[in-house]
Design a protein around this motif. Structure first.
Motif, PDB file in Angstrom:
ATOM      1  N   SER A  23       0.923  -1.174   0.600  1.00  0.00           N
ATOM      2  CA  SER A  23       0.105   0.153   0.352  1.00  0.00           C
ATOM      3  C   SER A  23       1.112   1.455   0.272  1.00  0.00           C
ATOM      4  O   SER A  23       2.193   1.755   0.676  1.00  0.00           O
ATOM      5  CB  SER A  23      -0.996   0.134   1.648  1.00  0.00           C
ATOM      6  OG  SER A  23      -1.036   1.008   1.707  1.00  0.00           O
ATOM      7  N   PRO A  24       0.569   1.911  -0.508  1.00  0.00           N
ATOM      8  CA  PRO A  24       0.961   3.560  -0.937  1.00  0.00           C
ATOM      9  C   PRO A  24       0.908   4.782   0.644  1.00  0.00           C
ATOM     10  O   PRO A  24       1.217   5.922  -0.027  1.00  0.00           O
ATOM     11  CB  PRO A  24       1.275   4.234  -2.414  1.00  0.00           C
ATOM     12  CG  PRO A  24       0.115   3.630  -2.332  1.00  0.00           C
ATOM     13  CD  PRO A  24      -0.406   2.563  -1.918  1.00  0.00           C
ATOM     14  N   ALA A  25      -0.313   4.312   1.256  1.00  0.00           N
ATOM     15  CA  ALA A  25      -0.743   4.946   2.113  1.00  0.00           C
ATOM     16  C   ALA A  25      -0.503   4.712   3.596  1.00  0.00           C
ATOM     17  O   ALA A  25      -1.363   4.786   4.030  1.00  0.00           O
ATOM     18  CB  ALA A  25      -2.579   4.821   1.667  1.00  0.00           C
ATOM     19  N   TRP A  26       0.542   5.216   3.819  1.00  0.00           N
ATOM     20  CA  TRP A  26       1.614   4.764   4.234  1.00  0.00           C
ATOM     21  C   TRP A  26       1.195   6.250   5.263  1.00  0.00           C
ATOM     22  O   TRP A  26       1.067   6.353   6.518  1.00  0.00           O
ATOM     23  CB  TRP A  26       2.497   4.025   4.961  1.00  0.00           C
ATOM     24  CG  TRP A  26       2.618   3.108   5.008  1.00  0.00           C
ATOM     25  CD1 TRP A  26       1.907   2.015   3.968  1.00  0.00           C
ATOM     26  CD2 TRP A  26       3.484   2.018   5.842  1.00  0.00           C
ATOM     27  NE1 TRP A  26       2.211   0.555   4.670  1.00  0.00           N
ATOM     28  CE2 TRP A  26       2.957   1.162   5.321  1.00  0.00           C
ATOM     29  CE3 TRP A  26       4.170   2.445   6.524  1.00  0.00           C
ATOM     30  CZ2 TRP A  26       3.645  -0.323   5.704  1.00  0.00           C
ATOM     31  CZ3 TRP A  26       5.293   1.066   7.470  1.00  0.00           C
ATOM     32  CH2 TRP A  26       5.048  -0.628   7.279  1.00  0.00           C
ATOM     33  N   PHE A  27       1.742   7.558   4.937  1.00  0.00           N
ATOM     34  CA  PHE A  27       2.066   9.148   4.654  1.00  0.00           C
ATOM     35  C   PHE A  27       1.095   9.387   3.878  1.00  0.00           C
ATOM     36  O   PHE A  27       2.183   9.455   2.713  1.00  0.00           O
ATOM     37  CB  PHE A  27       3.152   8.974   5.945  1.00  0.00           C
ATOM     38  CG  PHE A  27       4.055   8.452   6.861  1.00  0.00           C
ATOM     39  CD1 PHE A  27       3.291   9.575   8.089  1.00  0.00           C
ATOM     40  CD2 PHE A  27       4.017   7.313   6.963  1.00  0.00           C
ATOM     41  CE1 PHE A  27       3.570   9.155   9.242  1.00  0.00           C
ATOM     42  CE2 PHE A  27       4.713   6.746   8.167  1.00  0.00           C
ATOM     43  CZ  PHE A  27       4.407   7.626   9.411  1.00  0.00           C
ATOM     44  N   GLN A  28       0.282  10.654   3.638  1.00  0.00           N
ATOM     45  CA  GLN A  28      -0.369  11.036   3.263  1.00  0.00           C
ATOM     46  C   GLN A  28      -0.265  12.462   3.240  1.00  0.00           C
ATOM     47  O   GLN A  28      -0.581  13.168   4.521  1.00  0.00           O
ATOM     48  CB  GLN A  28      -1.514  10.592   2.538  1.00  0.00           C
ATOM     49  CG  GLN A  28      -2.745   9.975   3.678  1.00  0.00           C
ATOM     50  CD  GLN A  28      -3.419   9.129   2.975  1.00  0.00           C
ATOM     51  OE1 GLN A  28      -3.548   7.825   2.131  1.00  0.00           O
ATOM     52  NE2 GLN A  28      -4.648   9.075   3.941  1.00  0.00           N
ATOM     53  N   THR A  29      -0.535  12.895   1.621  1.00  0.00           N
ATOM     54  CA  THR A  29      -0.643  14.770   2.129  1.00  0.00           C
ATOM     55  C   THR A  29      -2.354  14.595   1.132  1.00  0.00           C
ATOM     56  O   THR A  29      -2.669  13.688   0.869  1.00  0.00           O
ATOM     57  CB  THR A  29       0.509  15.384   1.269  1.00  0.00           C
ATOM     58  OG1 THR A  29       0.209  15.252   0.283  1.00  0.00           O
ATOM     59  CG2 THR A  29       1.650  15.299   2.056  1.00  0.00           C
ATOM     60  N   ALA A  30      -2.637  15.838   0.942  1.00  0.00           N
ATOM     61  CA  ALA A  30      -3.885  16.290  -0.166  1.00  0.00           C
ATOM     62  C   ALA A  30      -3.111  15.506  -1.775  1.00  0.00           C
ATOM     63  O   ALA A  30      -4.240  15.712  -2.326  1.00  0.00           O
ATOM     64  CB  ALA A  30      -4.004  17.369  -0.477  1.00  0.00           C
ATOM     65  N   THR A  31      -2.042  15.301  -1.497  1.00  0.00           N
ATOM     66  CA  THR A  31      -1.465  15.423  -3.227  1.00  0.00           C
ATOM     67  C   THR A  31      -0.640  14.317  -3.295  1.00  0.00           C
ATOM     68  O   THR A  31      -0.007  14.103  -4.537  1.00  0.00           O
ATOM     69  CB  THR A  31      -0.648  16.365  -3.753  1.00  0.00           C
ATOM     70  OG1 THR A  31       0.061  16.718  -3.027  1.00  0.00           O
ATOM     71  CG2 THR A  31      -2.166  17.508  -4.221  1.00  0.00           C
ATOM     72  N   PHE A  32       0.084  13.937  -2.101  1.00  0.00           N
ATOM     73  CA  PHE A  32       1.399  12.239  -2.201  1.00  0.00           C
ATOM     74  C   PHE A  32       0.820  11.713  -1.857  1.00  0.00           C
ATOM     75  O   PHE A  32       0.427  12.147   0.088  1.00  0.00           O
ATOM     76  CB  PHE A  32       2.270  13.434  -2.434  1.00  0.00           C
ATOM     77  CG  PHE A  32       3.199  12.356  -2.593  1.00  0.00           C
ATOM     78  CD1 PHE A  32       3.908  12.359  -3.811  1.00  0.00           C
ATOM     79  CD2 PHE A  32       4.221  11.840  -1.028  1.00  0.00           C
ATOM     80  CE1 PHE A  32       4.553  11.491  -3.917  1.00  0.00           C
ATOM     81  CE2 PHE A  32       4.893  10.930  -1.947  1.00  0.00           C
ATOM     82  CZ  PHE A  32       5.615  10.888  -3.307  1.00  0.00           C
ATOM     83  N   SER A  33       1.354  10.721  -1.710  1.00  0.00           N
ATOM     84  CA  SER A  33       1.236   9.604  -0.649  1.00  0.00           C
ATOM     85  C   SER A  33       1.754   8.301  -0.753  1.00  0.00           C
ATOM     86  O   SER A  33       2.817   8.058  -1.909  1.00  0.00           O
ATOM     87  CB  SER A  33      -0.008   8.912  -0.680  1.00  0.00           C
ATOM     88  OG  SER A  33      -0.616   7.402  -1.486  1.00  0.00           O
TER      89      SER A  33
END
Length: 200
Positions: A23-33
């Motif tokens: 998964s790329p969703a460990w840390f995320q912002t509004a436009t990047f994870s």
């Protein structure tokens, strides 16, 4: 029947752990994870139009702590997968062919998998001090996420580590053998004679 339930639990835990690792969703912002092995970016108002990349080897990972964490998390996953395959083989092999299938070193493999995963989870936030994470999260540093939010991938990995530990704790009492004194009944004297167990 019990071995099949354990095999299903171990297999489910391995799949959940693998899904959270990619998964790329460990840390995320509004436009990047970003996660341990993958990262994604997208336009401000169009999250469905993502472009993603993968760290194909440890050399591609941008920080040393990140590399250590990735190696530990992958090692923990391999141990979980090995344990699941072993339990699956116990469940599928007929009882007569494998009489001692409830014994063995499987609790130690499960403990090693849980411990390795937990250590990997503790090491990963150090990589928030890397230039890659600082570019994504702004003013991030070790154990400080800056503008990034904690994503579901990291939380899922924490839950899988907790479940691996719980499965170990639940299974451990079945693996221990309680020893006690041998009780003999004498018909001549109608008394109970306690004989201490001899070591074998």
């Amino acid at each position: 029947m019990v071995s099949r339930v354990w095999a299903a639990l171990e297999l489910s835990l391995t799949c959940i752990s693998a899904f959270s690792l990619i998964s790329p969703a460990w840390f995320q912002t509004a436009t990047f994870s970003f996660g341990v092995l993958t990262y994604c970016s997208w336009p401000q108002s169009d999250r469905w139009n993502q472009s993603c990349g993968t760290f194909r080897s440890l050399d591609d990972i941008p920080d040393f702590a990140w590399k250590v964490s990735a190696a530990l998390l992958l090692g923990g996953w391999f141990l979980l997968a090995f344990n699941a395959i072993f339990f699956l083989s116990w469940a599928l092999v007929p009882k007569g062919l494998c009489p001692g299938r409830g014994s063995g070193k499987m609790p130690s493999v499960q403990a090693a998998a849980a411990t390795t995963t937990i250590v990997g989870l503790l090491v990963f936030p150090i990589s928030l001090a890397s230039p890659f994470a600082k570019e994504a999260c702004g003013a991030s540093s070790a154990y400080r996420r800056g503008q990034c939010q904690l994503g579901w991938g990291y939380v899922t990995t924490i839950l899988s580590a907790v479940l691996a530990s719980l499965l170990l704790v639940i299974r451990w009492p079945r693996m221990t053998k309680v020893r006690g004194p041998t009780v003999l009944f004498s018909s001549d004297t109608e008394k109970i004679i306690l004989v201490p167990e001899m070591s074998k």
